[in-house]
Design an enzyme around this catalytic site. Structure first.
Site, PDB file in Angstrom:
ATOM      1  N   GLU A  95      18.113  13.751  33.113  1.00  0.00           N
ATOM      2  CA  GLU A  95      17.177  12.773  33.690  1.00  0.00           C
ATOM      3  C   GLU A  95      15.739  12.915  33.200  1.00  0.00           C
ATOM      4  O   GLU A  95      14.804  12.966  34.001  1.00  0.00           O
ATOM      5  CB  GLU A  95      17.265  12.841  35.225  1.00  0.00           C
ATOM      6  CG  GLU A  95      18.680  12.579  35.723  1.00  0.00           C
ATOM      7  CD  GLU A  95      18.891  12.829  37.217  1.00  0.00           C
ATOM      8  OE1 GLU A  95      17.916  13.121  37.909  1.00  0.00           O
ATOM      9  OE2 GLU A  95      20.055  12.725  37.678  1.00  0.00           O
TER      10      GLU A  95
ATOM     11  N   GLU B  68      29.214  11.126  36.230  1.00  0.00           N
ATOM     12  CA  GLU B  68      29.036  11.271  37.691  1.00  0.00           C
ATOM     13  C   GLU B  68      29.465   9.996  38.418  1.00  0.00           C
ATOM     14  O   GLU B  68      28.754   9.490  39.294  1.00  0.00           O
ATOM     15  CB  GLU B  68      27.565  11.580  38.019  1.00  0.00           C
ATOM     16  CG  GLU B  68      27.000  12.769  37.264  1.00  0.00           C
ATOM     17  CD  GLU B  68      25.576  13.132  37.662  1.00  0.00           C
ATOM     18  OE1 GLU B  68      25.034  12.563  38.630  1.00  0.00           O
ATOM     19  OE2 GLU B  68      24.986  14.001  36.987  1.00  0.00           O
TER      20      GLU B  68
HETATM   21  O1  G3I Z   1      23.547  23.708  51.185  1.00  0.00           O
HETATM   22  C1  G3I Z   1      22.353  23.321  51.904  1.00  0.00           C
HETATM   23  C2  G3I Z   1      22.475  23.661  53.358  1.00  0.00           C
HETATM   24  O2  G3I Z   1      22.559  25.052  53.494  1.00  0.00           O
HETATM   25  C3  G3I Z   1      21.252  23.100  54.099  1.00  0.00           C
HETATM   26  O3  G3I Z   1      21.377  23.349  55.458  1.00  0.00           O
HETATM   27  C4  G3I Z   1      21.119  21.601  53.861  1.00  0.00           C
HETATM   28  C5  G3I Z   1      19.881  21.009  54.542  1.00  0.00           C
HETATM   29  O4  G3I Z   1      19.288  20.011  53.755  1.00  0.00           O
HETATM   30  O5  G3I Z   1      21.019  21.380  52.481  1.00  0.00           O
HETATM   31  C6  G3I Z   1      22.158  21.821  51.739  1.00  0.00           C
HETATM   32  O6  G3I Z   1      21.913  21.588  50.386  1.00  0.00           O
HETATM   33  C7  G3I Z   1      21.991  20.253  49.959  1.00  0.00           C
HETATM   34  C8  G3I Z   1      23.024  20.198  48.838  1.00  0.00           C
HETATM   35  O7  G3I Z   1      23.021  18.919  48.258  1.00  0.00           O
HETATM   36  C9  G3I Z   1      24.444  20.525  49.308  1.00  0.00           C
HETATM   37  O8  G3I Z   1      24.896  19.549  50.201  1.00  0.00           O
HETATM   38  C10 G3I Z   1      20.632  19.836  49.466  1.00  0.00           C
HETATM   39  O9  G3I Z   1      19.725  19.735  50.541  1.00  0.00           O
HETATM   40  C11 G3I Z   1      20.722  18.509  48.760  1.00  0.00           C
HETATM   41  O10 G3I Z   1      19.471  18.236  48.127  1.00  0.00           O
HETATM   42  C12 G3I Z   1      21.781  18.578  47.673  1.00  0.00           C
HETATM   43  O11 G3I Z   1      21.902  17.312  47.099  1.00  0.00           O
HETATM   44  C13 G3I Z   1      22.509  17.277  45.815  1.00  0.00           C
HETATM   45  C14 G3I Z   1      21.545  16.575  44.862  1.00  0.00           C
HETATM   46  O12 G3I Z   1      22.160  16.381  43.610  1.00  0.00           O
HETATM   47  C15 G3I Z   1      20.292  17.409  44.630  1.00  0.00           C
HETATM   48  O13 G3I Z   1      20.591  18.575  43.935  1.00  0.00           O
HETATM   49  C16 G3I Z   1      23.817  16.515  45.919  1.00  0.00           C
HETATM   50  O14 G3I Z   1      24.755  17.295  46.658  1.00  0.00           O
HETATM   51  C17 G3I Z   1      24.371  16.249  44.513  1.00  0.00           C
HETATM   52  O15 G3I Z   1      25.489  15.381  44.614  1.00  0.00           O
HETATM   53  C18 G3I Z   1      23.314  15.573  43.668  1.00  0.00           C
HETATM   54  O16 G3I Z   1      23.825  15.400  42.363  1.00  0.00           O
HETATM   55  C19 G3I Z   1      22.954  14.706  41.450  1.00  0.00           C
HETATM   56  C20 G3I Z   1      23.173  15.314  40.079  1.00  0.00           C
HETATM   57  O17 G3I Z   1      22.954  16.706  40.124  1.00  0.00           O
HETATM   58  C21 G3I Z   1      22.261  14.646  39.050  1.00  0.00           C
HETATM   59  N1  G3I Z   1      22.415  13.204  39.058  1.00  0.00           N
HETATM   60  C22 G3I Z   1      22.298  12.547  40.358  1.00  0.00           C
HETATM   61  C23 G3I Z   1      23.268  13.194  41.351  1.00  0.00           C
HETATM   62  C24 G3I Z   1      23.217  12.509  42.674  1.00  0.00           C
HETATM   63  O18 G3I Z   1      21.957  12.666  43.255  1.00  0.00           O
END
Ligand code: G3I
Length: 377
Positions: free
Chosen positions: A162, A267
């Site tokens: 990105e 994705e």
């Molecule tokens: O695991 C923690 C948990 O311990 C905590 O209590 C909770 C509170 O917010 O957060 C949890 O972590 C979250 C994690 O996903 C697991 O569910 C993060 O906040 C959240 O930001 C994270 O989001 C991920 C996001 O990327 C940011 O990294 C999504 O799962 C994931 O599907 C998404 O994937 C991205 C690709 O990497 C890049 N392209 C876009 C795609 C979708 O956004």
């Protein structure tokens, strides 16, 4: 907490069930990976529960249906390298074990991104931004340590994720501000140095939109002209029922193929929920206030919408199949609808239906449609 034996028994039960409900006849393929075996890998992003085996239902679907995995979160910089000189490989190692045990094509996601990277990476002890040489060294050390650890075992890395704005210009990330435009080339060079045989991908969303596509094509062409080892482009595929059109998807894949790179749909998910501003983005920083009007299918998906989703999956897989000489992998971004990030983005707590397996782990009509697309070939 389930014992190892209980987990094994549950997993075996789910595997048998998934195989039974997806079976059509003894002769025709019954799983996605078999149906597309001669065309491309069909992959899926897995989460922590699946990696550690606590999500037995999801694991059974993954091992029955898919031949490639991507780590939804566990290889991101903030997870794996939260502090200077502190790496945390436990979950990443378990992710590798998951894929290797099942002989899967293993994807690494990702090495250099503006998001989910801790602030220390860009700052010195006093909180000031570091200089170019320091940041290049940090990037090099990170890539060497992470890609080096899994050398020969991760077949494909999302090296830069990105880096472009929607208008096709380079995103003003701290990587760009501190290092300059060549941070992208450097990241690919370091990744190639760490694992010369790995496929190296530039990965982004909304690449189907004209301005961003133009920017990406220019970026890839420039990198190729400089001899930078970029082997593929990841079109993320965070799609909706109406975007991108089949024609635009087709043209986008063709345009990248002409540059001599492979294409992966990295994705894939298809959103059915009401659009919010900037719906075609997948920018993780976007947050929109909860509103029941934005969550209309909390109690179930109407048949009419299910049908649209089913057709959409069939149409898109038709395009991917048409380009099977250049498309090497199609990866779904999550196992079941319950696992999808779409339930919490850009509005938290919605009920979304973007994938091929429902909340109970059953294949949706879209699954059968995707199987039929392969069978018609
Ligand atoms: O695991 C923690 C948990 O311990 C905590 O209590 C909770 C509170 O917010 O957060 C949890 O972590 C979250 C994690 O996903 C697991 O569910 C993060 O906040 C959240 O930001 C994270 O989001 C991920 C996001 O990327 C940011 O990294 C999504 O799962 C994931 O599907 C998404 O994937 C991205 C690709 O990497 C890049 N392209 C876009 C795609 C979708 O956004």
């Amino acid at each position: 907490m389930l014992s190892k034996m209980q987990t094994k028994v549950r997993l075996a039960g789910w595997t048998a069930l998934i195989a039974a409900v997806t079976a059509t006849s003894a002769q025709t393929p019954t799983t996605l990976k078999e149906a597309y075996r001669d065309s491309f890998h069909v992959g899926v992003a897995i989460n922590e529960a699946q990696i550690t085996g606590t999500g037995a239902r999801g694991v059974a679907i993954v091992e029955t249906q898919f031949d490639s995995i991507s780590p939804e979160n566990v290889l991101k910089w903030e997870r794996i390298h939260p502090k200077p000189n502190t790496y945390s490989f436990e979950l990443a190692d378990q992710y590798m074990a998951f894929g290797e045990k099942r002989h899967m094509f293993i994807v690494g996601h990702n090495l250099v991104w503006h998001s989910q990277v801790p602030d220390w990476v860009f700052r010195d002890d006093k909180g000031n931004l570091v200089d170019r040489e320091t940041l290049l060294k940090r990037m090099h050390d990170h890539i060497q340590t992470v890609a080096g650890r899994y050398k020969g075992r991760i077949q494909s890395w999302d090296v830069v994720n990105e880096a472009l704005n929607d208008d096709g210009t380079l995103r003003q990330s701290l990587w760009l501000k501190i290092i300059g435009e060549d941070y992208i080339a450097k990241a690919f060079q370091y990744a190639h140095e760490a694992d010369p045989r790995a496929q190296l991908t530039y990965n982004d969303y909304s690449l189907e939109n004209a301005a961003k596509r133009k920017g990406a094509l220019e970026l890839i062409a420039k990198l190729k002209a400089q001899g930078v080892p970029v082997t593929s482009v990841g079109i993320q595929g965070h799609d909706s029922l109406i975007w991108p059109s089949v024609e635009v998807e087709d043209a986008t894949i063709s345009a990248f193929a002409k540059l001599g790179v492979k294409v992966v749909i990295s994705e894939l998910d298809i959103d059915v929920l009401p659009p919010v501003p900037d719906q075609e983005s997948a920018d993780v920083s976007m947050k929109i206030q909860q509103d029941p009007k934005l969550n209309p299918y909390a109690k179930g998906l109407p048949q009419s919408v299910q049908q649209k989703l089913t057709k959409r999956y069939a149409d898109l897989f038709g395009v991917y199949l048409k380009h099977r000489d250049v498309v090497t992998r199609v990866t779904l971004w999550g196992v079941t609808d319950a696992d999808s990030w779409r339930n919490d983005w850009p509005v938290e707590g919605r009920t979304s239906y973007p994938l091929l397996f429902d909340r109970s782990g059953h294949p949706k009509p879209g699954f059968q449609a995707v199987m039929q697309v392969a069978a018609k070939e």
